[in-house]
Design an enzyme around this catalytic site. Sequence first.
Site, short mmCIF file in Angstrom:
data_model
loop_
_atom_site.label_atom_id
_atom_site.label_comp_id
_atom_site.label_asym_id
_atom_site.label_seq_id
_atom_site.Cartn_x
_atom_site.Cartn_y
_atom_site.Cartn_z
N ASP A 136 0.82 -1.20 0.00
CA ASP A 136 0.00 0.00 0.00
C ASP A 136 0.86 1.26 0.00
OD1 ASP A 136 -2.00 1.83 0.15
OD2 ASP A 136 -2.81 1.16 2.06
N ASP A 143 -1.09 5.79 -6.83
CA ASP A 143 -1.45 4.89 -5.73
C ASP A 143 -1.65 3.48 -6.25
OD1 ASP A 143 -2.27 4.13 -3.07
OD2 ASP A 143 -4.33 4.16 -3.79
#
Length: 486
Positions: A168, A366
């Site tokens: 992440d 992301d």
Amino acid sequence: MAVASSLSILSLILSLFNVSLARNLYTTTVLDVASSNQQARDILSFDPLQARESSTQQSTEPWLFSNTSSFSLNLHSREIVYKTSVEDYKSLVLTRLERDSARVDSLNTKLNLALKGINKQDLKPVEVEIQLEDLSTPVVSGTSQGSGEYFTRVGVGSPAKEFYMVLDTGSDVNWLQCQPCSDCYQQSDPIFNPAASTSYSPLTCDSPQCRSLETSGCQSDKCLYQVAYGDGSYTVGELVTETVSFANSGAVNNIALGCGHDNEGLFVASAGLLGLGGGKLSLTSQIKANSFSYCLVDRDSPKSSTLDFNSAQLGDSVTAPLMRNSKIDTFYYVQVIGMSVGGQPVSIPPELFQMDDSGRGGIIVDCGTAITRLQTQAYNSLRDSFTKLTTNLRPTNPVALFDTCYDMSSLSTVRVPTVAFRFAGGMALDLPAKNYLIPVDSSGTYCFAFAPTSSPLSIIGNVQQQGIRVSYDLANNRVGFSPNKC
């Protein structure tokens, strides 16, 4: 009569010439519809257990790590780790999109709290007491996870036990589920037992790592952490240090991570999370990496790629400035100045991609978000430019957050306009067709894989990144994109 006939023929010739000229004015690329359809069908019958058994790794003894040491981990898609329970591909896509919307809400919540100055909160003592009483690297795609779709396998503890962990770039705190559990979700590996590790060491409340937490508590001089995600997922436990090993590359001692005893949410299959953000507690910050890069395999692919630390920058990369937000150090902002369709610039005011002095706006890269989100005005301009050049395709009904979809059931391949990001510095990244036209069922429905957002924050998601090595040069504040370098 002859003159009229000649004029009619001339008009037809000019018309055909204008059509040909118009087509030549924009650039195109080919979408392999048949291959994408087959891959969508195959992923539903893929056996994750067999793949996991063939991807076991051997950990080595810890070595002294420096910020110039380079090493690599395998990355996998979610389907390697956890077999989906849905019976058809459209249901799989819809559940992915639901989780993705929750993910985007989570990032926006995190940013909004930071902009309001709510970066540090203490857990209420009564909550801490109740919690304590209740307690008496292949990368793989993980699209069922609330905070990430791709996984790697790392070792934790001494002797090392290996676990699948979500990657992440939008988080900093590393954590995994730990015994004893007051509440733990299902994971594919046995839950980590701190008592079986000789390198497990709780952190004190006055440790620098504890003070770096956004949400912390203290009980018997042991640092307690809590991480909550915008989709309702959370993890609570003790902040500790442990040895983390990276396949055959060695191991690093004293990595701060959360030992979660109460964990709930959309993290099914993974043992926990590796934070690759820019904050002090992220894995990249703790090992003082000069750079890291990853290449995300197709979300429906059983193949794996790699997550690399301190590897050399690829010479043929499309590069752009890497920017940081003074209000929040987690996110990686990239300086986008526009987009193009068919090689022609889209009419989008540049300020829609810029971060203002208050920290609002901008566009981040992301790996946990699937679908790229653009401010509504920017999205509408991009979509309209694309649809003007795809009148040859048969439109069909919208699907979930996608408002632009096509029926390609009769096609095996199709030529479509290129879509590209344009970066400050003059470089542009042309996306492969499969990174913006994706199947949403097994009968040939494809949708334009961008979505609007009312938030000032835009996000380049992993569907647009797949098959492209994304490199974060932390030392020189550059982001690089290298197609076909997996």
